[in-house]
Design a protein around this motif. Structure first.
Motif, mmCIF file in Angstrom:
data_model
loop_
_atom_site.group_PDB
_atom_site.id
_atom_site.type_symbol
_atom_site.label_atom_id
_atom_site.label_comp_id
_atom_site.label_asym_id
_atom_site.label_seq_id
_atom_site.Cartn_x
_atom_site.Cartn_y
_atom_site.Cartn_z
ATOM 1 N N GLY A 253 -15.129 3.113 -0.130
ATOM 2 C CA GLY A 253 -16.249 3.789 0.497
ATOM 3 C C GLY A 253 -16.618 3.271 1.877
ATOM 4 O O GLY A 253 -17.482 3.839 2.541
ATOM 5 N N ARG A 254 -15.967 2.195 2.354
ATOM 6 C CA ARG A 254 -16.348 1.592 3.643
ATOM 7 C C ARG A 254 -15.174 1.314 4.587
ATOM 8 O O ARG A 254 -15.263 1.557 5.766
ATOM 9 N N VAL A 255 -14.049 0.741 4.107
ATOM 10 C CA VAL A 255 -12.968 0.325 5.000
ATOM 11 C C VAL A 255 -11.623 0.807 4.447
ATOM 12 O O VAL A 255 -11.299 0.548 3.288
ATOM 13 N N GLN A 256 -10.857 1.494 5.312
ATOM 14 C CA GLN A 256 -9.525 1.968 4.949
ATOM 15 C C GLN A 256 -8.507 1.434 5.952
ATOM 16 O O GLN A 256 -8.823 1.215 7.122
ATOM 17 N N ILE A 257 -7.281 1.287 5.494
ATOM 18 C CA ILE A 257 -6.158 0.988 6.372
ATOM 19 C C ILE A 257 -5.115 2.072 6.135
ATOM 20 O O ILE A 257 -4.958 2.554 5.004
ATOM 21 N N ASP A 258 -4.455 2.504 7.201
ATOM 22 C CA ASP A 258 -3.395 3.487 7.017
ATOM 23 C C ASP A 258 -2.172 3.098 7.829
ATOM 24 O O ASP A 258 -2.259 2.350 8.803
ATOM 25 N N ALA A 259 -1.033 3.583 7.391
ATOM 26 C CA ALA A 259 0.239 3.381 8.074
ATOM 27 C C ALA A 259 0.965 4.715 8.086
ATOM 28 O O ALA A 259 1.057 5.383 7.056
ATOM 29 N N THR A 260 1.453 5.112 9.268
ATOM 30 C CA THR A 260 2.143 6.390 9.387
ATOM 31 C C THR A 260 3.424 6.240 10.190
ATOM 32 O O THR A 260 3.567 5.342 11.017
ATOM 33 N N TYR A 261 4.328 7.169 9.940
ATOM 34 C CA TYR A 261 5.558 7.342 10.713
ATOM 35 C C TYR A 261 5.516 8.745 11.276
ATOM 36 O O TYR A 261 5.154 9.693 10.569
#
Length: 126
Positions: A92-100
């Motif tokens: 509900g507060r902090v996300q991390i994402d990784a994309t190509y």
């Protein structure tokens, strides 16, 4: 709706580019699948007017992990795509994402990898 301008300071005789975008989002299955679309206009001082577009999605894999995918482009040239995962570090507060990502029809010359950190604040408007 978004409206904006960009000035490229690294270019001598830098003019301004202008853009407008209308984003929309559609929620399905209690937000477990969200479809995002946008349609827009770009006026680059060097190339003139172009139509811009995008379509993306967020799909819940489990409560803490999401699959994200997007394709976007202009009315000229091949579109781009990106796929990745998003994980809640603090629900509900902090996300991390990784994309190509890459441009369709290209093998390596236009690819990218990204890692992002997204922080959500408590609501400040009623």
């Amino acid at each position: 709706m978004t409206l904006g301008t960009a000035r490229h300071t690294h270019v001598s005789d830098a003019g301004r580019d202008w853009y407008a975008t209308v984003p929309t989002s559609f929620s399905f299955k209690d937000d477990r699948f969200v479809l995002h679309t946008n349609l827009g206009w770009l006026r680059e001082r060097t190339t003139g007017n172009r139509l811009t577009w995008g379509i993306g999605s967020e799909t819940e894999l489990n409560p803490n992990n999401w699959l994200i995918a997007e394709t976007f482009g202009q009315n000229q040239g091949k579109p781009n795509y990106q796929v990745g995962v998003r994980h809640w570090l603090v629900p509900g507060r902090v996300q991390i994402d990784a994309t190509y990502g890459n441009r369709f029809g290209h093998i390596a010359d236009q690819r990218w990898f990204s890692i992002g950190l997204r922080m959500l604040s408590v609501p400040f408007l009623p």
